[in-house]
Design an enzyme around this catalytic site. Sequence first.
Site, PDB file in Angstrom:
ATOM      1  N   LYS A 170      -6.883   0.130  -1.045  1.00  0.00           N
ATOM      2  CA  LYS A 170      -7.248  -0.342   0.299  1.00  0.00           C
ATOM      3  C   LYS A 170      -6.533  -1.677   0.571  1.00  0.00           C
ATOM      4  CE  LYS A 170      -9.835   3.103   1.400  1.00  0.00           C
ATOM      5  NZ  LYS A 170      -9.389   4.027   2.453  1.00  0.00           N
TER       6      LYS A 170
ATOM      7  N   GLN B  63      -6.529   9.395   7.012  1.00  0.00           N
ATOM      8  CA  GLN B  63      -5.245   8.924   7.539  1.00  0.00           C
ATOM      9  C   GLN B  63      -4.148   9.943   7.277  1.00  0.00           C
ATOM     10  OE1 GLN B  63      -4.633   5.027   5.861  1.00  0.00           O
ATOM     11  NE2 GLN B  63      -6.394   4.149   6.931  1.00  0.00           N
TER      12      GLN B  63
ATOM     13  N   ASP C  18     -15.387   2.603   3.226  1.00  0.00           N
ATOM     14  CA  ASP C  18     -15.156   1.180   3.497  1.00  0.00           C
ATOM     15  C   ASP C  18     -16.387   0.317   3.200  1.00  0.00           C
ATOM     16  OD1 ASP C  18     -12.553   1.645   4.299  1.00  0.00           O
ATOM     17  OD2 ASP C  18     -13.112   1.983   6.379  1.00  0.00           O
TER      18      ASP C  18
ATOM     19  N   ARG D 255       0.829  -1.227   0.000  1.00  0.00           N
ATOM     20  CA  ARG D 255       0.000   0.000   0.000  1.00  0.00           C
ATOM     21  C   ARG D 255       0.856   1.268   0.000  1.00  0.00           C
ATOM     22  NH1 ARG D 255      -4.776  -0.778   4.184  1.00  0.00           N
ATOM     23  NH2 ARG D 255      -5.511   1.076   3.086  1.00  0.00           N
TER      24      ARG D 255
END
Length: 467
Positions: free
Chosen positions: A375, A198, A348, A152
């Site tokens: 993700k 984030q 999500d 990621r």
Amino acid sequence: MHPLALCRHLAHARVHAPTSVRTMSNAPAAPRPVRSHRATGFQGVVRVPGDKSISHRALMFGALASGRTRITGLLEGEDVVNTAKVVELLGCPARKAGDVWEVLGRGVGGLAQPASDLEFGNSGTGCRLMMGVVAGHDVQVKMTGDASLSKRPMRRVLDPLKTMGVKIVDDRATLPLVLRGSSRLIPIVYETPVPSAQVKSAVLLAGLAAAGATTVIEKEATRDHTERMLRYFGAEIATERRNGKTAITVKGHAELVGRDVTVPGDPSSAAFVAAAAAIVPGADVTIQGVLVNETRTGFYTTLQEMGCDVTYLNAREENGEPIADIRVRQAKLTGVRVPPARAPSMIDEYPVLACVAAFASGETRMEGLGELKVKESDRLAATVDGLAANGVPARVDGETMIVVGSASVRGGGTVATHMDHRIAMAFLILGLGADAPVTIDDITYVATSFPTFQSLMAGMGARFEAV
Ligand code: S3P
């Protein structure tokens, strides 16, 4: 007692991790396929585990506060347990006493050099937020993760942190990487190029230790738990609208104080229960104590627009966050267009919404989903492939996912989950309404966010079978 003396007093305290926690040093466990059968009844009044975003933050902010933070309802999923272990490695005992987790913090600037690598398992949130936590300390840390996390992108967080004074050994952009923090961070004004809570959070957390005010500007509002909880812990943090964008400013050299935190139920976990209730004939469920912060409720708004009966009961507030009980009753569903502006508030939930859309008459168009590609897996590809394997027409057009629903879904396929908990749970939900059982290739990663998923669903009428 002085907080550091308290730390020494409790130096024996250890994190009590579930034995199932995997680390990089362990060989990956054998995959565990599970088959989901068509359900006839789906009823119950349930609670889902604590919110994952708030659980990570409570542990980290507890470490950055002086004194004791007590956390009730912490999610004991693998992702969060890994964060607790990292907090301990940074010198802050984090342990469970009875039903409550306690963290003994060392204050902003007070974290210790860890004696071993910081292992984050499958968790992007744990890893990226912790980069911001350690940024303002004179420590050098090696950060590692599992095969999914190691793919990621980390530059989105590392770039602004480097501008503030953090060094990345060998300038790596993915895990494993070595980060060297600095007690002399420079405050910045940073406009996030991607809508990511984030990234926003990592910069604000680094800003707590910087010499001045740090500002993050977002074009699209993302979940605001960091802002709310930092304020609750005593940080000076202000949010204002500037030219149609949101600017969040945190004052540096912050002094946080340990607090009591109650973690509400996770709306992203509750979404799987709600999705099952939306598609199983005659279903009626109530999920108690769910976080209903509007930066997280896009999925429920979309269910309502599709014709599902969703009501919020007993609305209340805890620790600065809105909570409610959510009742969902099955009804005839119709396909809808989900606008891109809604994506951050349900980022999500798209895999499970796509599975619900398989049962709605007509087309559901979900727009603005570029972030789904990075993700725990490429969720656009994994979702469309899983639907196709079960006879549901679905395609990706740029950043739009299109699902063509109908009253009956063939099922009978096997879905590749790619180490992604939400792909696994979404397709077990598909199986509850499909004509033939749906099989997922591995349920292992569900334990990262929703360790009680199987038993909770079985208690309401779902039949999942290990194969
Ligand atoms: C999270 C933010 C989101 C979300 C993740 C949790 C958080 O990620 O997908 O599950 O707690 O801040 P991005 O910020 O990358 O969108």
